[in-house]
Design a protein around this motif. Structure first.
Motif, PDB file in Angstrom:
ATOM      1  N   LYS A  44       0.837  -1.211   0.000  1.00  0.00           N
ATOM      2  CA  LYS A  44       0.000   0.000   0.000  1.00  0.00           C
ATOM      3  C   LYS A  44       0.864   1.250   0.000  1.00  0.00           C
ATOM      4  CE  LYS A  44      -2.809  -0.235   3.486  1.00  0.00           C
ATOM      5  NZ  LYS A  44      -3.854  -0.383   4.504  1.00  0.00           N
ATOM      6  N   GLY A  45       1.916   1.246   0.784  1.00  0.00           N
ATOM      7  CA  GLY A  45       2.826   2.386   0.829  1.00  0.00           C
ATOM      8  C   GLY A  45       3.531   2.606  -0.496  1.00  0.00           C
ATOM      9  N   ALA A  46       3.908   1.524  -1.164  1.00  0.00           N
ATOM     10  CA  ALA A  46       4.590   1.642  -2.451  1.00  0.00           C
ATOM     11  C   ALA A  46       3.658   2.206  -3.520  1.00  0.00           C
ATOM     12  CB  ALA A  46       5.136   0.286  -2.887  1.00  0.00           C
ATOM     13  N   ILE A  69       8.915   4.196 -13.232  1.00  0.00           N
ATOM     14  CA  ILE A  69       9.045   3.900 -11.800  1.00  0.00           C
ATOM     15  C   ILE A  69      10.535   3.807 -11.476  1.00  0.00           C
ATOM     16  CG2 ILE A  69       8.579   2.227  -9.977  1.00  0.00           C
ATOM     17  CD1 ILE A  69       6.039   1.458 -11.497  1.00  0.00           C
ATOM     18  N   PRO A  70      11.009   4.590 -10.505  1.00  0.00           N
ATOM     19  CA  PRO A  70      12.440   4.581 -10.177  1.00  0.00           C
ATOM     20  C   PRO A  70      12.914   3.222  -9.664  1.00  0.00           C
ATOM     21  CG  PRO A  70      11.309   6.407  -9.090  1.00  0.00           C
ATOM     22  CD  PRO A  70      10.261   5.536  -9.704  1.00  0.00           C
ATOM     23  N   ALA A  71      14.138   2.890  -9.988  1.00  0.00           N
ATOM     24  CA  ALA A  71      14.724   1.629  -9.522  1.00  0.00           C
ATOM     25  C   ALA A  71      14.884   1.621  -8.005  1.00  0.00           C
ATOM     26  CB  ALA A  71      16.063   1.395 -10.192  1.00  0.00           C
ATOM     27  N   SER A  72      14.885   2.798  -7.390  1.00  0.00           N
ATOM     28  CA  SER A  72      15.050   2.877  -5.938  1.00  0.00           C
ATOM     29  C   SER A  72      13.835   2.318  -5.191  1.00  0.00           C
ATOM     30  CB  SER A  72      15.299   4.321  -5.506  1.00  0.00           C
ATOM     31  OG  SER A  72      14.191   5.132  -5.854  1.00  0.00           O
ATOM     32  N   ILE A  73      12.706   2.194  -5.885  1.00  0.00           N
ATOM     33  CA  ILE A  73      11.525   1.589  -5.262  1.00  0.00           C
ATOM     34  C   ILE A  73      11.628   0.083  -5.476  1.00  0.00           C
ATOM     35  CG2 ILE A  73       9.010   1.443  -5.227  1.00  0.00           C
ATOM     36  CD1 ILE A  73       8.919   4.313  -6.126  1.00  0.00           C
ATOM     37  N   ASN A  74      12.255  -0.586  -4.536  1.00  0.00           N
ATOM     38  CA  ASN A  74      12.488  -2.022  -4.606  1.00  0.00           C
ATOM     39  C   ASN A  74      11.395  -2.731  -3.823  1.00  0.00           C
ATOM     40  OD1 ASN A  74      13.505  -4.569  -4.837  1.00  0.00           O
ATOM     41  ND2 ASN A  74      15.300  -4.213  -3.568  1.00  0.00           N
ATOM     42  N   LEU A  80       5.046  -3.606  -9.164  1.00  0.00           N
ATOM     43  CA  LEU A  80       4.375  -2.340  -9.439  1.00  0.00           C
ATOM     44  C   LEU A  80       4.317  -2.063 -10.928  1.00  0.00           C
ATOM     45  CD1 LEU A  80       6.096  -0.210  -6.681  1.00  0.00           C
ATOM     46  CD2 LEU A  80       3.790  -1.106  -6.641  1.00  0.00           C
ATOM     47  N   GLY A  81       3.192  -1.478 -11.354  1.00  0.00           N
ATOM     48  CA  GLY A  81       3.039  -1.092 -12.745  1.00  0.00           C
ATOM     49  C   GLY A  81       2.169   0.151 -12.848  1.00  0.00           C
TER      50      GLY A  81
END
Length: 130
Positions: A44-46, A69-74, A80-81
């Motif tokens: 949910k946070g992502a 979507i940044p690669a930093s969001i692992n 995620l899409g």
């Protein structure tokens, strides 16, 4: 005649094994539920974080087109899409993986509408039921 017995009797070992069995029957499902709830909150946070990044991108570029979507969001609990992505609308989707595999999706649109497919889609208020 004096015998010097050292060690445990078979009855003592069986009692210890029974206690360990009872404790593990209670603890393991509780821990698995905790892990699922934690992964749900993380997803949910992502999704919300990506929606915020999209809004920032639009404020700077006057369009959503071109956002990645940044690669930093692992994400370990969801894939995620962003689809569809047009100049003025988007929908961010998180599909459960790992402990959330097969539990549906979470979505949020550019208008702030939250949804998804069950059971994850029903968890926007609280992940306690997953």
């Amino acid at each position: 005649m004096e015998t010097n017995n050292k060690g445990f009797t078979m009855v003592e070992l069986v009692i210890v094994l029974a206690i360990l069995g009872i404790l593990s029957a209670i603890v393991i499902p509780s821990y698995q539920g905790y892990v699922r709830r934690s992964a749900c909150e993380d997803a949910k946070g992502a999704v919300t974080g990506v929606a915020n990044l999209l809004e920032r991108y639009r404020a700077q570029n006057n369009t959503y087109v071109g956002f990645a979507i940044p690669a930093s969001i692992n994400q370990q609990s969801a894939t995620l899409g962003v689809n569809p992505l047009t100049a003025s609308t988007f929908t961010v989707t998180a599909t459960g993986t790992g402990t959330l595999n097969g539990m549906g999706t979470l979505t949020i649109s550019s208008t702030g509408v939250r949804g998804g497919t069950a059971p994850l889609g029903n968890m926007w208020a609280s992940c306690s039921g997953i």
